[in-house]
Design a protein around this motif. Sequence first.
Motif, short mmCIF file in Angstrom:
data_model
loop_
_atom_site.label_atom_id
_atom_site.label_comp_id
_atom_site.label_asym_id
_atom_site.label_seq_id
_atom_site.Cartn_x
_atom_site.Cartn_y
_atom_site.Cartn_z
N VAL A 18 5.29 35.20 -45.10
CA VAL A 18 5.62 36.00 -43.92
C VAL A 18 7.11 36.31 -43.90
CG1 VAL A 18 5.62 36.08 -41.40
CG2 VAL A 18 3.69 35.06 -42.62
N LEU A 19 7.93 35.31 -44.17
CA LEU A 19 9.38 35.50 -44.21
C LEU A 19 9.75 36.50 -45.30
CD1 LEU A 19 12.13 34.73 -43.06
CD2 LEU A 19 12.20 32.86 -44.71
N ASP A 20 9.13 36.38 -46.45
CA ASP A 20 9.39 37.30 -47.55
C ASP A 20 9.07 38.73 -47.14
OD1 ASP A 20 10.09 37.96 -50.27
OD2 ASP A 20 7.96 38.13 -50.70
N LEU A 21 7.98 38.91 -46.42
CA LEU A 21 7.57 40.25 -45.98
C LEU A 21 8.57 40.83 -44.98
CD1 LEU A 21 5.54 42.60 -45.82
CD2 LEU A 21 4.38 41.31 -44.01
N ALA A 28 11.91 45.60 -43.18
CA ALA A 28 12.81 45.53 -42.03
C ALA A 28 13.15 46.94 -41.53
CB ALA A 28 14.08 44.77 -42.40
N LEU A 29 13.40 47.86 -42.45
CA LEU A 29 13.73 49.22 -42.04
C LEU A 29 12.53 49.95 -41.43
CD1 LEU A 29 16.06 50.25 -44.99
CD2 LEU A 29 16.72 49.83 -42.61
N LEU A 31 9.95 48.51 -39.86
CA LEU A 31 9.74 47.91 -38.54
C LEU A 31 10.79 48.39 -37.54
CD1 LEU A 31 8.84 44.31 -39.72
CD2 LEU A 31 7.27 45.93 -38.61
N TYR A 32 12.04 48.46 -37.98
CA TYR A 32 13.12 48.92 -37.11
C TYR A 32 12.90 50.38 -36.71
CZ TYR A 32 17.97 49.28 -35.41
OH TYR A 32 19.09 49.45 -34.64
N ALA A 33 12.48 51.20 -37.65
CA ALA A 33 12.21 52.61 -37.34
C ALA A 33 11.06 52.76 -36.36
CB ALA A 33 11.91 53.38 -38.63
N LEU A 34 10.09 51.86 -36.42
CA LEU A 34 8.92 51.96 -35.53
C LEU A 34 9.21 51.43 -34.13
CD1 LEU A 34 6.02 50.99 -37.97
CD2 LEU A 34 6.51 53.25 -36.98
N LEU A 35 10.38 50.84 -33.92
CA LEU A 35 10.73 50.38 -32.57
C LEU A 35 10.78 51.55 -31.60
CD1 LEU A 35 13.54 47.72 -33.19
CD2 LEU A 35 11.14 47.32 -32.63
N GLY A 36 11.07 52.73 -32.12
CA GLY A 36 11.15 53.92 -31.27
C GLY A 36 9.81 54.49 -30.86
N ALA A 90 5.98 44.23 -32.46
CA ALA A 90 6.97 44.49 -31.41
C ALA A 90 7.72 43.22 -31.02
CB ALA A 90 6.30 45.12 -30.20
N SER A 91 7.10 42.06 -31.21
CA SER A 91 7.78 40.81 -30.86
C SER A 91 8.98 40.54 -31.76
CB SER A 91 6.80 39.62 -30.91
OG SER A 91 6.46 39.30 -32.25
N LEU A 92 9.08 41.26 -32.89
CA LEU A 92 10.24 41.16 -33.77
C LEU A 92 11.41 42.02 -33.29
CD1 LEU A 92 8.42 41.30 -37.21
CD2 LEU A 92 9.84 39.41 -36.38
N SER A 93 11.20 42.81 -32.26
CA SER A 93 12.20 43.76 -31.79
C SER A 93 13.60 43.17 -31.59
CB SER A 93 11.71 44.42 -30.49
OG SER A 93 12.70 45.23 -29.94
N PRO A 94 13.75 42.08 -30.83
CA PRO A 94 15.11 41.56 -30.62
C PRO A 94 15.77 41.09 -31.92
CG PRO A 94 13.50 40.20 -29.44
CD PRO A 94 12.75 41.33 -30.08
N ILE A 95 14.97 40.54 -32.82
CA ILE A 95 15.50 40.05 -34.09
C ILE A 95 15.93 41.21 -34.97
CG2 ILE A 95 14.87 38.81 -36.21
CD1 ILE A 95 12.81 37.30 -34.36
N LEU A 96 15.08 42.23 -35.08
CA LEU A 96 15.40 43.40 -35.91
C LEU A 96 16.61 44.16 -35.37
CD1 LEU A 96 11.81 44.70 -36.57
CD2 LEU A 96 13.40 43.82 -38.27
N ARG A 97 16.64 44.35 -34.05
CA ARG A 97 17.80 45.04 -33.46
C ARG A 97 19.08 44.27 -33.76
NH1 ARG A 97 15.93 49.09 -30.19
NH2 ARG A 97 14.03 48.66 -29.05
N ALA A 98 19.05 42.97 -33.54
CA ALA A 98 20.24 42.15 -33.77
C ALA A 98 20.66 42.19 -35.23
CB ALA A 98 20.00 40.71 -33.31
#
Length: 118
Positions: A18-21, A28-29, A31-36, A90-98
Amino acid sequence: MSVAEPDVFNPTCGSREVLDLIADKWSALVLYALLGGTVRPAELQRRIGGVSQKMLTQTLRALEHRGLVHREQFPVVPPHVEYSLTPLGASLSPILRALCEWAQDHLADTVRPRAASA
């Protein structure tokens, strides 16, 4: 039989997968792009500069397989597919943003040491 607690330092623990993924650059990019919100694959590829169609497809499939991304296919011609984050993704949102904001904010700080050693 007792089940061991998850431990990313244990080489046999599934949490490493999971961490590797999620620590993968493209994941990461994406997931970050899908935050929008919901996005079509072509828009994702435009937004994430440098990702090939093949790598984007592999990344989206892996994220979907792990329950982080939802894929919706509409029964139209030509095919219409959209991707969005699941609640788990979506629960990764704060981590990805940071993480992404830190990378942008500290770019100059990380380039200086490399330039000084060259």
